[in-house]
Design an enzyme around this catalytic site. Sequence first.
Site, mmCIF file in Angstrom:
data_model
loop_
_atom_site.group_PDB
_atom_site.id
_atom_site.type_symbol
_atom_site.label_atom_id
_atom_site.label_comp_id
_atom_site.label_asym_id
_atom_site.label_seq_id
_atom_site.Cartn_x
_atom_site.Cartn_y
_atom_site.Cartn_z
ATOM 1 N N ARG A 232 19.649 31.276 42.409
ATOM 2 C CA ARG A 232 18.784 32.067 41.547
ATOM 3 C C ARG A 232 17.356 32.047 42.095
ATOM 4 O O ARG A 232 16.868 31.007 42.524
ATOM 5 C CB ARG A 232 18.772 31.516 40.112
ATOM 6 C CG ARG A 232 20.058 31.747 39.340
ATOM 7 C CD ARG A 232 20.238 33.215 38.957
ATOM 8 N NE ARG A 232 21.437 33.435 38.162
ATOM 9 C CZ ARG A 232 22.636 33.717 38.655
ATOM 10 N NH1 ARG A 232 22.798 33.787 39.968
ATOM 11 N NH2 ARG A 232 23.658 33.920 37.849
ATOM 12 N N GLU A 261 13.658 40.876 41.457
ATOM 13 C CA GLU A 261 14.560 41.689 42.285
ATOM 14 C C GLU A 261 14.564 43.141 41.809
ATOM 15 O O GLU A 261 14.663 43.385 40.599
ATOM 16 C CB GLU A 261 15.982 41.106 42.242
ATOM 17 C CG GLU A 261 16.070 39.733 42.874
ATOM 18 C CD GLU A 261 17.484 39.168 42.888
ATOM 19 O OE1 GLU A 261 18.402 39.828 42.361
ATOM 20 O OE2 GLU A 261 17.674 38.066 43.439
ATOM 21 N N HIS A 280 20.933 39.856 47.563
ATOM 22 C CA HIS A 280 21.779 39.270 46.508
ATOM 23 C C HIS A 280 23.251 39.635 46.734
ATOM 24 O O HIS A 280 23.906 40.249 45.893
ATOM 25 C CB HIS A 280 21.331 39.740 45.128
ATOM 26 C CG HIS A 280 21.652 38.760 44.042
ATOM 27 N ND1 HIS A 280 20.829 38.519 42.980
ATOM 28 C CD2 HIS A 280 22.727 37.943 43.855
ATOM 29 C CE1 HIS A 280 21.351 37.619 42.181
ATOM 30 N NE2 HIS A 280 22.509 37.246 42.698
#
Length: 530
Positions: A232, A261, A280
Amino acid sequence: MFKVLVSDPISDLGIQQLVDADDVAVDKKPGLSEDELVSIIGEYDALLVRSQTRVTPRIMEAGKQLKVVGRAGVGVDNIDLEAATQRGIIVINAPDGNTITTCEHTFAMMMAVARHIPQAYLKTVGGVWDRKSFLGVELRNKTLGVLGMGRIGSEVAKRAKAFGMEIMGYDPFMTEERAEKLGIKLATVDEIVRNADFMTVHTPLTPETRHMIGKKQFEVMKPGMRIINCARGGIIDELALVEAIDAGIVAGAAFDVFEVEPPTEDHPFLKHPKIIVTPHLGASTVEAQENVAIDVSEQVLHILRNEPFSNAVNMPPIPANLQSKLQPYYSLGEKLGSLVAQITEGAVQEITVRYSGELAEVDTQPLTRYIVKGVLSHHLGSDQVNVVNSMHLAKVRDLNIVQQKSQASKDFTNLVTVSLRTKQEERIVAGTLLTGYGERVVQIDKFPVDVTPEGNLILISHNDKPGIIGRVGTLLGNNDVNIATMQVGRQLVGGSAIMVLTVDKNAGKDILEQLTSLPELNTAKEITLF
């Protein structure tokens, strides 16, 4: 014949077991609007979604036969859990489907940062044959620090051992016995920072883990450390990391996640020659997408056939008479669990819940789930723990849950006492509901108190000497921290005592360190309860 509606694009292989079942009919209708779903959902027993379909109360109200909603993935933000619970609809997800793919991506990033693979690729395809600039390091005989030894962290450790690495593991629930089974060395964050050659994080993002690797850790870090984050964004302080790389402390970093993000175009990671980034991709494999669909399909079949199932994320129905007695205590129980977790040091080995008074006469298992959720959420994050999976998560972490009951409750109609035992200590909190006043914490360890469990609290242990309260108030005032309430608990005049302060804002680590430097003050812990 059971009818299942698949309203999002989901792998055909993932739902094959539903298609092949003799007692199930599957309809795939992706892209439906809410109105379109409402018009047809009444004939279905199960609904399978990914992230596109929003399963609203209106849809569930129209689903007169709906028994289960399955999410082919982890997050269930697109499903109204409260509405599902009210209608007795089970909501399930697939928490294990991305374990291996995230683990493997971590290793891909570790190899890439060890051997400068992206940088060397760009230079080579750009027409420059440069072997001297990309001298790498081997993984063999290096020490890997794994922060977070859950499913993914444990898989990473297993593979790292195959590469000949020594493993140091940190986890708030890791015991020496479990570390020995995994063949790793149990360590603190500080020990990993000072001794590891590579470090990878696999913890959820919580107030406790946010920037757990920051400026102070970089100041004592072993020079040449390489850092990987596929968990994370926010666990590692991004700006402090860039400073540490530029200062020569960190040799390189590989990040699959960002604090925000997508990152802004001027984010320092994007153009730094020693930082590798991916967008990601931890769960982005064909197998992972298939696995989550397979897992959910299997559980849907079990539910439709009235067989045992797992991975439910909402509360199962509770008889109305029992619910009316327990529901007022759910919030208190979760807060007691969170409070005691925040003041306890070491890996939790046992959670003991003691019910006294009228609560001793009813089935308190649903309330215990809330208490365990409060304990685990502090370390694992509230998005990872719910009242259905809390007992399961405790079991897989080898936590012993003990329930005790007594009809005697001293001065209270009902009293809930929660204690945590670690290898280092045992901490106790107790609470009750007071008519007209609501939730109250009435005991912390051996000290009687009267505290409303909400907002920002500071728990101070000190020696009962004149002037300590004034010094604490002055220090907080000088730091612009306003005290709303103060409670002092003691047993003997001049002996040990505690002070519980309700403050208007988060104090922060620097102020806590200033507090502990005051004469006669032993410890200061910040507690956040909502």
